[in-house]
Design an enzyme around this catalytic site. Structure first.
Site, short mmCIF file in Angstrom:
data_model
loop_
_atom_site.label_atom_id
_atom_site.label_comp_id
_atom_site.label_asym_id
_atom_site.label_seq_id
_atom_site.Cartn_x
_atom_site.Cartn_y
_atom_site.Cartn_z
CD GLU A 24 -2.70 -1.31 2.48
OE1 GLU A 24 -3.86 -1.76 2.41
OE2 GLU A 24 -2.14 -0.99 3.55
CG ASP A 210 -10.81 -8.88 0.60
OD1 ASP A 210 -11.59 -9.21 1.49
OD2 ASP A 210 -9.82 -8.14 0.80
#
Length: 246
Positions: A24, A210
């Site tokens: 990230e 997800d």
């Protein structure tokens, strides 16, 4: 003063972007015009001093979890006094119509697993604290021009955080308790709570990696580096729209 010392000094009062994982952080490091040669260890987190799109930005990689996020932010606030705090990176899609790759702009933040309802508190409310934490109105206004990545959607609404993963097995109970929530992660609400306590402007811009409970026809997973790039692009656009005093 060394180059790194000067870079970190320039980040005092600058925006601070918080992520949990190396994947990230990488899009911000790759996009930086300049960066400190090495990160500083601050509150248990790796902190990089960046020049990003022509302005100093502090990038904080906290590690995963509520305590890691809160510990890092508390120390960063003391040492760098950031003008604004942004939570970036990935999240799990909670609401049934959210899809992987979508961008979520958090407007309010609550905990999934704080439960003092037996004593009259709201679900997700820590006793003695607000039922939820609101995003900065200034940052929400700056985020009003954001657009979704091609082929994906942009959502604005409630984000959840907790110490436990929300999975297909337990997503039903979470959706029932928090019917409007868009996403869940393990850091954002802790950052929001610390910013609330310290009077700092806060916003979260996370992309869905997800789905906690996908439908049969939904793609349920995207690689972290893909969604991290979506989140990072949104954060950069947000910061470019802020006045220099932010």
């Amino acid at each position: 003063m060394t180059d790194d010392a000067a870079a970190f000094a320039a980040c005092v009062g600058a925006p601070a972007v918080f992520v949990a994982m190396p994947d990230e952080a990488q899009p911000f490091l790759d996009a930086a015009d300049a960066r400190s040669a090495s990160p500083q260890l601050v509150g248990g987190a790796d902190v990089h001093a960046l020049e990003l799109d022509g302005r100093p930005v502090l990038l904080v990689r906290t590690g995963i979890g509520l305590v890691n996020a809160a510990s890092a932010l508390g120390t960063v606030l003391e040492l760098f006094e950031p003008s604004v705090v942004v939570s970036a990176g990935s999240a799990g899609g909670l609401r049934a119509d959210v899809n992987v790759g979508d961008l979520v702009v958090g407007t309010r933040f609550r905990y999934t697993d704080a439960d003092a309802t037996a004593f009259g508190y709201a679900p997700g409310q820590v006793p003695g604290m607000p039922a939820s934490y609101a995003a900065s109105e200034t940052l929400m206004a700056a985020a009003s021009t954001l657009i979704a990545a091609e082929g994906h959607a942009l959502w604005r609404g409630e984000m959840l955080s907790g110490g436990s993963f929300v999975t297909a097995e337990n997503v039903g109970a979470t959706r029932e308790t928090f019917p409007g929530a868009l996403s869940t992660d393990m850091e954002t609400t802790a950052l929001a709570q610390v910013c609330h306590a310290r009077g700092r402007e806060f916003l979260a811009l996370r992309s869905i990696s997800d789905l906690c409970g996908p439908a049969a026809d939904q793609q349920f997973h995207l690689e972290i580096d893909t969604v991290a790039a979506i989140s990072a692009a949104a954060v950069r656009q947000l910061l470019r729209g802020l006045p220099r005093e932010h």
